[in-house]
Design an enzyme around this catalytic site. Structure first.
Site, PDB file in Angstrom:
ATOM      1  N   LYS A 184      -4.047  12.749  21.616  1.00  0.00           N
ATOM      2  CA  LYS A 184      -3.698  11.340  21.826  1.00  0.00           C
ATOM      3  C   LYS A 184      -2.490  11.254  22.742  1.00  0.00           C
ATOM      4  O   LYS A 184      -1.366  11.535  22.346  1.00  0.00           O
ATOM      5  CB  LYS A 184      -3.359  10.635  20.505  1.00  0.00           C
ATOM      6  CG  LYS A 184      -3.339   9.115  20.697  1.00  0.00           C
ATOM      7  CD  LYS A 184      -2.526   8.370  19.675  1.00  0.00           C
ATOM      8  CE  LYS A 184      -1.073   8.299  19.976  1.00  0.00           C
ATOM      9  NZ  LYS A 184      -0.697   7.624  21.229  1.00  0.00           N
ATOM     10  N   GLU A 259       7.635  19.367  18.775  1.00  0.00           N
ATOM     11  CA  GLU A 259       8.501  19.499  19.958  1.00  0.00           C
ATOM     12  C   GLU A 259       9.183  18.150  20.121  1.00  0.00           C
ATOM     13  O   GLU A 259       8.541  17.178  20.532  1.00  0.00           O
ATOM     14  CB  GLU A 259       7.660  19.784  21.209  1.00  0.00           C
ATOM     15  CG  GLU A 259       6.923  21.097  21.195  1.00  0.00           C
ATOM     16  CD  GLU A 259       7.805  22.277  21.515  1.00  0.00           C
ATOM     17  OE1 GLU A 259       9.002  22.083  21.830  1.00  0.00           O
ATOM     18  OE2 GLU A 259       7.315  23.409  21.431  1.00  0.00           O
ATOM     19  N   CYS A 293      12.945  16.163  28.353  1.00  0.00           N
ATOM     20  CA  CYS A 293      13.597  16.554  27.100  1.00  0.00           C
ATOM     21  C   CYS A 293      14.590  17.688  27.306  1.00  0.00           C
ATOM     22  O   CYS A 293      15.459  17.900  26.466  1.00  0.00           O
ATOM     23  CB  CYS A 293      12.544  16.936  26.078  1.00  0.00           C
ATOM     24  SG  CYS A 293      11.359  18.111  26.735  1.00  0.00           S
ATOM     25  N   GLU A 392      20.077  10.836  22.543  1.00  0.00           N
ATOM     26  CA  GLU A 392      19.215  11.031  23.708  1.00  0.00           C
ATOM     27  C   GLU A 392      19.107   9.696  24.460  1.00  0.00           C
ATOM     28  O   GLU A 392      18.746   8.679  23.869  1.00  0.00           O
ATOM     29  CB  GLU A 392      17.833  11.487  23.217  1.00  0.00           C
ATOM     30  CG  GLU A 392      16.937  11.963  24.317  1.00  0.00           C
ATOM     31  CD  GLU A 392      15.602  12.510  23.805  1.00  0.00           C
ATOM     32  OE1 GLU A 392      15.034  11.944  22.864  1.00  0.00           O
ATOM     33  OE2 GLU A 392      15.132  13.503  24.390  1.00  0.00           O
TER      34      GLU A 392
HETATM   35  P1  NAD Z   1       7.563   8.779  21.123  1.00  0.00           P
HETATM   36  O1  NAD Z   1       8.017   9.625  19.994  1.00  0.00           O
HETATM   37  O2  NAD Z   1       7.880   7.335  21.096  1.00  0.00           O
HETATM   38  O3  NAD Z   1       5.971   8.864  21.273  1.00  0.00           O
HETATM   39  C1  NAD Z   1       5.312  10.089  21.407  1.00  0.00           C
HETATM   40  C2  NAD Z   1       3.869   9.928  21.002  1.00  0.00           C
HETATM   41  O4  NAD Z   1       3.818   9.606  19.612  1.00  0.00           O
HETATM   42  C3  NAD Z   1       3.109   8.815  21.726  1.00  0.00           C
HETATM   43  O5  NAD Z   1       1.786   9.251  21.989  1.00  0.00           O
HETATM   44  C4  NAD Z   1       3.099   7.691  20.693  1.00  0.00           C
HETATM   45  O6  NAD Z   1       1.992   6.801  20.837  1.00  0.00           O
HETATM   46  C5  NAD Z   1       2.979   8.473  19.413  1.00  0.00           C
HETATM   47  N1  NAD Z   1       3.443   7.781  18.210  1.00  0.00           N
HETATM   48  C6  NAD Z   1       4.364   6.787  18.113  1.00  0.00           C
HETATM   49  N2  NAD Z   1       4.493   6.415  16.829  1.00  0.00           N
HETATM   50  C7  NAD Z   1       3.656   7.199  16.105  1.00  0.00           C
HETATM   51  C8  NAD Z   1       3.362   7.309  14.728  1.00  0.00           C
HETATM   52  N3  NAD Z   1       3.942   6.504  13.824  1.00  0.00           N
HETATM   53  N4  NAD Z   1       2.458   8.223  14.331  1.00  0.00           N
HETATM   54  C9  NAD Z   1       1.845   9.043  15.217  1.00  0.00           C
HETATM   55  N5  NAD Z   1       2.092   8.971  16.552  1.00  0.00           N
HETATM   56  C10 NAD Z   1       2.995   8.074  16.980  1.00  0.00           C
HETATM   57  O7  NAD Z   1       8.099   9.499  22.437  1.00  0.00           O
HETATM   58  P2  NAD Z   1       7.986   8.992  23.936  1.00  0.00           P
HETATM   59  O8  NAD Z   1       8.920   7.844  24.071  1.00  0.00           O
HETATM   60  O9  NAD Z   1       6.567   8.850  24.311  1.00  0.00           O
HETATM   61  O10 NAD Z   1       8.544  10.281  24.739  1.00  0.00           O
HETATM   62  C11 NAD Z   1       9.878  10.567  24.861  1.00  0.00           C
HETATM   63  C12 NAD Z   1      10.343  11.530  23.770  1.00  0.00           C
HETATM   64  O11 NAD Z   1       9.573  12.733  23.811  1.00  0.00           O
HETATM   65  C13 NAD Z   1      11.776  11.975  23.965  1.00  0.00           C
HETATM   66  O12 NAD Z   1      12.437  11.971  22.729  1.00  0.00           O
HETATM   67  C14 NAD Z   1      11.643  13.392  24.499  1.00  0.00           C
HETATM   68  O13 NAD Z   1      12.755  14.222  24.279  1.00  0.00           O
HETATM   69  C15 NAD Z   1      10.446  13.860  23.766  1.00  0.00           C
HETATM   70  N6  NAD Z   1       9.850  15.010  24.457  1.00  0.00           N
HETATM   71  C16 NAD Z   1      10.016  16.254  23.925  1.00  0.00           C
HETATM   72  C17 NAD Z   1       9.483  17.370  24.564  1.00  0.00           C
HETATM   73  C18 NAD Z   1       9.652  18.756  24.005  1.00  0.00           C
HETATM   74  O14 NAD Z   1       9.015  19.663  24.503  1.00  0.00           O
HETATM   75  N7  NAD Z   1      10.468  18.962  22.982  1.00  0.00           N
HETATM   76  C19 NAD Z   1       8.772  17.202  25.753  1.00  0.00           C
HETATM   77  C20 NAD Z   1       8.623  15.919  26.278  1.00  0.00           C
HETATM   78  C21 NAD Z   1       9.167  14.825  25.604  1.00  0.00           C
END
Ligand code: NAD
Length: 504
Positions: A184, A259, A293, A392
């Site tokens: 997803k 992650e 990230c 962040e």
């Molecule tokens: P987010 O946590 O808002 O969303 C990530 C994903 O989770 C999306 O697909 C979203 O639809 C889904 N999601 C949201 N609520 C959910 C729930 N209740 N249950 C299941 N899925 C849910 O993150 P974002 O804003 O899309 O991305 C930015 C974040 O991702 C930053 O915190 C960044 O650091 C992190 N990130 C981490 C890595 C890593 O490798 N550690 C890599 C890229 C991004």
């Protein structure tokens, strides 16, 4: 751009990829993908609902026996073919990624797309190297060996910042190890994840091995995580959402790979090459408009270099060209959305009361005012416990602080809840080794910040999560080991039966 990708044509059949077919989502709700560089809607699609997730999981479950039963060589051949199809379509992928994310086209072409192709090629090779301990007689009376087995259906959830690379990082190790998957992506950026799955089908991967549901986190995401037929959840995203995902996955006793967010320190010792550190800080902070990230977010600079570092970084940030993502001279695109731009601006605005905005701190006007742009921003004189240093921000913002002793610098570098990436800048080998030992993060770069490799693991310490993407280490997440034990004595009454039968 010669080879423009026609989104409307490509996804007119819907934006759910289930069992090798596109179909519309059935949630009854739609989402419009917006070009963040212009604010214009690009494409409206029907979001996945729980029925679509159920169908995708069923397709993955049906594909699992055949795919997990294929030989490593067969899976390897399929992945080599997949890498070749991705390479043929490289320009389409670069275009679609820049369109939905606002990434400068040079970043998509030189980083996101080649990284993805390289990952597919790496896992094509790695699929043949799923190894374990050698068999042995550990108590003399039995022969034991290890089987390394696929887990089953993996449910993966990915963020919007690198949609194509995140699809690759989640999908490739999982399927190389024999699992099938339902991915997803974030609602904002569905295109390249869908194209990735379609390319797998074109390369001959069986239907149902890779399925993509494009839906909202709360309904499609949570339903996928809690689904009884999903054996493992692998999540990349923010730490708060990761905690929610962990609660749901734990309730159904699933294997979990997280992650999460990062707040990478960038530690500059007083013997560092100042010019290299300044260039490294600006590139490391601004890559992908800071929505990375592992981006450099907190620069700690030893006092003798501090003033020169601050003025050098500010001057270099001011030379960065914001612009149309499809202009090949553009260095920095918009943020992913206006909401994200406003979140970043609000953090910087609050910082005005406790810190100094050295440069940036505003959205550009003129030709870029309709896009979600924000100027590269340097914040100085913030306290270590302030929001700008601890949280962040996920935008083109670097915070810089001075330090005196090496002990202090390393302590400050470790002083946030996160532990994903970090870098140390020095020409002293002892200082460099100390930093690599003592910084609590999944990656420590020395005299660079950002490069990643398919062969090397990526993953967090502390609140940045656990488990590894990429590299052979990722197979530890996506396989389970089984102990097989053979009796070698052929006697009916074994010695250990005394614990039950006594001397009878
Ligand atoms: P987010 O946590 O808002 O969303 C990530 C994903 O989770 C999306 O697909 C979203 O639809 C889904 N999601 C949201 N609520 C959910 C729930 N209740 N249950 C299941 N899925 C849910 O993150 P974002 O804003 O899309 O991305 C930015 C974040 O991702 C930053 O915190 C960044 O650091 C992190 N990130 C981490 C890595 C890593 O490798 N550690 C890599 C890229 C991004």
């Amino acid at each position: 751009m010669g080879n423009r990708f026609q989104v409307q044509d490509r996804f007119e059949g819907g934006a759910q990829y289930i069992g090798g077919q596109l179909r519309p989502g059935t949630s009854g709700r739609t989402h419009t993908v917006v070009n963040p560089a212009t604010g214009e809607g690009i494409h409206t699609y029907e979001l996945a609902g729980t029925d679509d997730v159920d169908a995708a999981v069923a397709a993955a479950k049906a594909a699992f026996p055949g795919w997990s039963g294929a030989t490593p060589g067969e899976r390897s051949d399929a992945l080599h073919g997949f890498a070749a199809v991705l390479a043929e379509q490289a320009e389409d992928f670069a275009y679609a990624e820049s369109l939905q994310c606002g990434k400068p086209i040079k970043l998509s072409r030189e980083f996101d797309v080649p990284g993805t192709i390289d990952n597919a090629a790496f896992f094509a090779g790695a699929a043949r190297h799923l190894e374990g301990k050698s068999a042995g007689e550990y108590d003399g009376d039995h022969t034991s060996y290890i089987r390394r087995e696929a887990i089953g259906v993996v449910g993966s959830i990915a963020p919007w910042n690198y949609p194509l690379q995140m699809a690759a990082w989640k999908v490739l190790p999982a399927i190389a190890a024999g699992n099938t998957i339902v991915l997803k992506p974030a609602e904002l950026t569905p295109f390249t994840s869908l194209m990735f799955a379609q390319a797998a089908t074109e390369a001959g991967l069986p239907d149902g091995v890779i399925n993509v549901v494009t839906g909202a986190g709360k309904d499609a995401g949570e339903h996928l995580v809690g689904h009884p037929d999903v054996a493992m959840t692998s999540f990349t995203g923010s730490t708060p959402v990761g905690k929610r995902v962990a609660e749901i996955a734990t309730a159904s006793v699933k294997r979990l790979h997280l992650e999460l967010g990062g707040k990478a320190p960038f530690l500059v010792f007083d013997d560092a090459d100042l010019e290299a550190a300044i260039h490294g800080a600006v590139a490391g902070a601004l890559i992908n408009t800071g929505q990375d990230c592992t981006a450099a977010t907190r620069a700690y600079v030893q006092r003798p270099l501090y003033d020169a570092f601050v003025s050098g970084v500010a001057e270099l940030m001011e030379s960065v060209r914001l612009g149309d993502p499809f202009d090949e001279s553009t260095d920095l695109g918009p943020l992913i959305s206006f909401a994200q731009r406003d979140r970043v601006a609000a953090v910087v605005d609050r910082a005005r009361s406790y810190a100094r905005i050295v440069t940036g701190g505003e959205a550009p006007q003129g030709a870029l005012k309709d896009g979600a742009y924000y100027r590269p921003t340097l914040i100085a004189d913030a306290a270590q416990d302030s929001e700008a240093v601890q949280d962040e921000i996920f935008g083109p913002v670097l915070v810089v602080l001075p330090f005196d002793s090496d002990d202090e610098g390393i302590a400050l570098a470790n002083d946030t809840p996160y532990g994903l990436a970090s870098s140390a800048w020095t020409r002293d080998v002892f200082r460099a080794h100390r930093a690599t030992r003592e910084i609590k993060a999944g990656c420590v770069w020395v005299n660079d910040h950002i490069p990643i490799l398919s062969e090397m693991p990526h993953g967090g310490y502390k609140a940045s999560g656990f488990g590894k993407d990429m590299s052979a280490y990722s197979f530890e997440e996506y396989t389970q080991v089984k102990h097989v034990m053979f009796d070698n004595t052929a006697v009916a009454r074994k010695d250990w039966h005394r614990t039950i039968f006594g001397d009878r």
